[in-house]
Design a protein around this motif. Structure first.
Motif, PDB file in Angstrom:
ATOM      1  N   LEU A 171       0.938  -1.073   0.018  1.00 23.35           N
ATOM      2  CA  LEU A 171       0.121   0.111   0.008  1.00 23.35           C
ATOM      3  C   LEU A 171       0.974   1.193  -0.175  1.00 23.35           C
ATOM      4  CD1 LEU A 171      -2.689  -1.036   2.543  1.00 23.35           C
ATOM      5  CD2 LEU A 171      -3.206  -0.582   0.037  1.00 23.35           C
ATOM      6  N   SER A 172       0.519   2.197  -0.797  1.00 21.38           N
ATOM      7  CA  SER A 172       1.127   3.441  -0.956  1.00 21.38           C
ATOM      8  C   SER A 172       0.456   4.804  -0.746  1.00 21.38           C
ATOM      9  CB  SER A 172       2.025   3.583  -2.260  1.00 21.38           C
ATOM     10  OG  SER A 172       2.752   2.567  -2.552  1.00 21.38           O
ATOM     11  N   ASP A 173       0.593   5.526   0.191  1.00 24.75           N
ATOM     12  CA  ASP A 173      -0.142   6.726   0.455  1.00 24.75           C
ATOM     13  C   ASP A 173       0.363   7.834  -0.501  1.00 24.75           C
ATOM     14  OD1 ASP A 173      -2.390   5.604   1.949  1.00 24.75           O
ATOM     15  OD2 ASP A 173      -1.147   6.151   3.638  1.00 24.75           O
ATOM     16  N   VAL A 174      -0.198   8.441  -1.233  1.00 25.75           N
ATOM     17  CA  VAL A 174      -0.025   9.360  -2.140  1.00 25.75           C
ATOM     18  C   VAL A 174      -0.760  10.812  -1.936  1.00 25.75           C
ATOM     19  CG1 VAL A 174       0.254  10.214  -4.523  1.00 25.75           C
ATOM     20  CG2 VAL A 174       0.683   7.748  -3.737  1.00 25.75           C
ATOM     21  N   VAL A 175       0.026  11.723  -1.801  1.00 25.32           N
ATOM     22  CA  VAL A 175      -0.526  13.352  -1.617  1.00 25.32           C
ATOM     23  C   VAL A 175      -0.601  13.787  -3.135  1.00 25.32           C
ATOM     24  CG1 VAL A 175      -0.300  15.824  -0.975  1.00 25.32           C
ATOM     25  CG2 VAL A 175       0.370  13.728   0.598  1.00 25.32           C
ATOM     26  N   CYS A 176      -1.826  14.035  -3.515  1.00 23.20           N
ATOM     27  CA  CYS A 176      -2.095  14.597  -4.908  1.00 23.20           C
ATOM     28  C   CYS A 176      -1.718  15.710  -4.745  1.00 23.20           C
ATOM     29  CB  CYS A 176      -3.387  14.298  -5.271  1.00 23.20           C
ATOM     30  SG  CYS A 176      -3.967  14.687  -7.069  1.00 23.20           S
TER      31      CYS A 176
ATOM     32  N   ARG B  61      -4.719   6.422  -1.606  1.00 14.78           N
ATOM     33  CA  ARG B  61      -4.305   4.930  -1.307  1.00 14.78           C
ATOM     34  C   ARG B  61      -4.168   4.114  -2.184  1.00 14.78           C
ATOM     35  NH1 ARG B  61      -4.662   2.529   4.851  1.00 14.78           N
ATOM     36  NH2 ARG B  61      -2.928   4.132   5.066  1.00 14.78           N
ATOM     37  N   VAL B  62      -3.108   3.863  -2.742  1.00 20.18           N
ATOM     38  CA  VAL B  62      -2.808   2.944  -3.972  1.00 20.18           C
ATOM     39  C   VAL B  62      -2.216   1.587  -3.465  1.00 20.18           C
ATOM     40  CG1 VAL B  62      -1.865   2.729  -6.248  1.00 20.18           C
ATOM     41  CG2 VAL B  62      -2.047   4.793  -5.194  1.00 20.18           C
ATOM     42  N   ALA B  63      -3.123   0.206  -3.853  1.00 21.61           N
ATOM     43  CA  ALA B  63      -2.408  -0.937  -3.553  1.00 21.61           C
ATOM     44  C   ALA B  63      -1.877  -1.532  -5.037  1.00 21.61           C
ATOM     45  CB  ALA B  63      -3.826  -1.840  -3.123  1.00 21.61           C
ATOM     46  N   VAL B  64      -0.481  -1.901  -4.757  1.00 19.96           N
ATOM     47  CA  VAL B  64       0.389  -2.595  -6.005  1.00 19.96           C
ATOM     48  C   VAL B  64       0.676  -3.761  -5.434  1.00 19.96           C
ATOM     49  CG1 VAL B  64       2.395  -2.201  -7.170  1.00 19.96           C
ATOM     50  CG2 VAL B  64       1.108  -0.144  -6.420  1.00 19.96           C
ATOM     51  N   GLU B  65       0.196  -4.827  -6.526  1.00 23.07           N
ATOM     52  CA  GLU B  65       0.620  -6.422  -6.159  1.00 23.07           C
ATOM     53  C   GLU B  65       1.287  -6.526  -7.349  1.00 23.07           C
ATOM     54  OE1 GLU B  65      -2.527  -8.841  -5.013  1.00 23.07           O
ATOM     55  OE2 GLU B  65      -3.153  -7.209  -3.630  1.00 23.07           O
ATOM     56  N   GLU B  66       2.694  -7.354  -7.338  1.00 23.96           N
ATOM     57  CA  GLU B  66       3.460  -7.714  -8.376  1.00 23.96           C
ATOM     58  C   GLU B  66       3.571  -6.786  -9.580  1.00 23.96           C
ATOM     59  OE1 GLU B  66       1.526 -11.305  -9.234  1.00 23.96           O
ATOM     60  OE2 GLU B  66       1.853 -12.193  -7.028  1.00 23.96           O
ATOM     61  N   GLY B  67       3.909  -5.445  -9.172  1.00 19.40           N
ATOM     62  CA  GLY B  67       4.138  -4.428 -10.150  1.00 19.40           C
ATOM     63  C   GLY B  67       3.008  -3.926 -10.948  1.00 19.40           C
TER      64      GLY B  67
ATOM     65  N   VAL C  97      -7.326   1.865  -6.241  1.00 21.61           N
ATOM     66  CA  VAL C  97      -7.050   3.241  -6.032  1.00 21.61           C
ATOM     67  C   VAL C  97      -8.215   3.729  -5.140  1.00 21.61           C
ATOM     68  CG1 VAL C  97      -6.290   5.533  -7.032  1.00 21.61           C
ATOM     69  CG2 VAL C  97      -5.554   3.273  -8.336  1.00 21.61           C
ATOM     70  N   GLU C  98      -7.796   4.410  -4.089  1.00 27.01           N
ATOM     71  CA  GLU C  98      -8.914   4.860  -3.097  1.00 27.01           C
ATOM     72  C   GLU C  98      -8.689   6.217  -2.739  1.00 27.01           C
ATOM     73  OE1 GLU C  98      -9.925   2.270  -0.106  1.00 27.01           O
ATOM     74  OE2 GLU C  98      -9.942   0.609  -1.081  1.00 27.01           O
TER      75      GLU C  98
END
Lengths: 417, 122
Positions: free
Chosen positions: B2-7, B17-23, B28-29
């Motif tokens: 999970l990565s939290d990104v400030v737009c 909040r972006v969930a990335v699995e295996e690249g 995206v929430e």
């Protein structure tokens, strides 16, 4: 003396003034824009970074790009724009507003039935935050530095101290970093940057620019030229902590310590001023306490989005139209009051008998997750809307159904809960 | 992951909040608009920024012309883009959107003028 007769005169040729003039011309009124600077566009001309217009155009434009779209539209509509023209006196004569202005072409007399003020903000100065020490060359406000760097290509110094963690300070820090300032430090008394999180990310963290929270400038050191500043740490109440003084060597100090509405001319005219915003008190069409005199954009209070500032101008243009066609007003205005968790609220009252829904702008005084913005009358809650978060750095916009306000003639309170 | 990104696309500064699995991006929430959605996906895969700076302009009202990249460029290229603009001089008149440097620093993006500059009488 040159005489100019118009339905409306707009004072200020920044984005809000331009937007008001464009909308008024589109509604069929004759308008003139009076701008004291060399050109139209206001502060946007020096705001070369992007992020303007996301609400209005769905695109992240730069300041000059955003301004250009309105300047071009103004030209297409054939609206007169008087640059380098400074309004020195305003009088009500026989039901008309008469504005006396000086310009390179001589003295002008504008006569109109309505006036839209769009004079924006000024920067707070080091004198207003009581910085001690000497008064050498090399002390600037952030807006001035932005102008020097972006329009003239002049850097304020090689080692620069930036005072204030607001948006303007952060944006200037990024420009200075990219344009070659060797050493930068940002200090501010709050525990964290007061500006928008996006600017903390893209201006400070992206480039690893050093910063010190809970730190202020006690005094500036230097005789002819800035040689440094004495920094001191502060407690939660922003009181200096004894023994934490430290000399920071630098050759320029840049102050980014807030914006204040340029409302002095309105105040002299007798317009009511809101002590919270330091801008004029306005009704739902952004008309001041002086009939036929409107106030739009950052003159009301500094907005986060130019898009919102421009919206106040569009709404005011409709108000000018109501004023000029003599539409009915209420016998008694309905007050709109800020609740305990609201630092400031515009507009201040509902004054017209009918019209559009009421667009409110408020700045919370607290930080909350999943808050409700509520509107209450003595009889209980009238309306609420939810947000994912509320914070002082973020202005909230609420569209309040007019009928709800009209059902509470004694007034409503807007709060964040 | 999970990565939290400030737009950074507009002042709302949405926390996404972006969930990335295996690249690959799984979810995206928290985004407030299409620009934010696109930004968040890019920020965790290939972070980019629009670079705004100035170049020298001769014959206009001011000695500098504000310019920007026509599209966001990789974050790691920001410094190179700014360096590439040093020493660039243009002459008034300039039209908004005019290309000042093509394919700047090999990013594929052009550097374009942000505003018109009319020639000023000397």
């Amino acid at each position: 003396m040159i005489e100019v007769g118009k339905d409306v005169v707009v004072v200020g040729g920044g984005p809000s003034g331009l937007a008001a003039a464009v909308r008024l011309a589109e509604l069929g009124y004759s308008a003139a824009v009076v701008e004291s600077g060399d050109e139209l566009g206001g502060i946007l001309i020096q705001c070369i970074h992007d992020g303007f217009g996301t609400k209005l155009f769905g695109k992240a434009l730069s300041g000059p790009e955003f301004a250009s779209s309105f300047i071009e539209r103004l030209g297409e509509l054939g609206v007169e724009a008087w640059t380098r023209t400074h309004v020195v006196r305003v009088r009500l004569e026989g039901g008309s507003w008469v504005l006396t202005a000086v310009s390179p072409r001589g003295v002008l007399r504008f006569k109109s039935r309505a006036v839209v003020y769009a004079t924006g903000c000024r920067e707070r100065t080091p004198f207003e935050i009581r910085v001690g020490g000497t008064r050498p060359a090399g002390v600037y406000t952030a807006g001035l530095v932005q102008r020097l760097v972006n329009l003239y290509g002049v850097l304020p110094g090689r080692r620069v101290l930036i005072v204030g963690g607001g948006d303007v300070g952060m944006i200037v820090a990024r420009h200075l970093h990219l344009e070659g300032v060797e050493e930068l430090l940002v200090v501010f008394p709050e525990p964290w940057f007061a500006g928008l999180p996006r600017n903390v990310q893209q201006c400070i963290l992206d480039f690893g620019i050093p910063f010190r929270p809970r730190t202020i400038v006690k005094e500036i050191v230097g005789k002819e030229r800035v040689e440094g500043a004495v920094l001191v740490r502060v407690d939660e109440k922003w009181q200096p902590i004894k023994g934490t003084e430290e000399f920071y060597p630098c050759d320029a100090v840049v102050f980014s310590v807030g914006l204040v509405p340029n409302a002095s001319q309105l105040e002299e005219l007798g317009a009511e001023i809101d002590p919270r915003t330091r801008g004029p008190v306005v009704n739902e069409y952004f008309e001041t306490s002086l009939r036929g005199v409107f106030a739009v954009g950052n003159l009301l209070t500094p907005f986060d989005y130019v898009d919102d500032a421009v919206e106040t101008a569009f709404i005011a243009a409709e108000g000018v139209s109501k004023h000029l066609s003599g539409e009915a007003r209420r016998d008694k205005p309905i007050p709109l009051r800020p609740g305990p968790n609201v630092r400031l609220l515009v507009p201040h009252r509902v004054e017209w008998a009918s019209g559009r829904d009421v667009t409110l702008f408020l700045r919370p005084s607290v930080e909350r997750e999943n808050p409700r913005i509520s509107v209450r009358s003595s009889g209980g809650e009238l309306y609420h809307t939810r947000r994912r978060y509320a914070r002082p750095s973020l202005m909230e916009r609420v569209e309040l159904p007019r009928g709800l306000v009209e059902s509470s003639p004694e007034g409503v309170v807007v709060d964040v809960e | 992951m999970l990565s939290d990104v400030v737009c950074v696309r507009c002042p709302r500064s949405c926390l996404i909040r972006v969930a990335v699995e295996e690249g690959s991006v799984k979810s995206v929430e928290g985004y407030g608009c299409r620009l934010g959605f696109e930004y968040a996906v890019e920020e965790v895969t290939n972070p980019k920024r629009t670079v705004c700076s100035t170049v020298r302009v001769v014959g206009g009202r001011y000695p500098r012309l504000p310019v920007r990249t026509s599209e966001p460029v990789p974050k790691s290229k920001i410094r190179e883009v700014v360096e590439a603009l040093r020493g660039v001089t243009v002459k008034a008149p300039v039209r908004r959107g005019e290309v000042i440097v093509r394919n700047v620093a090999g990013t594929g993006a052009d550097v374009v003028a942000e505003m018109d500059v009319e020639p000023e009488a000397a």
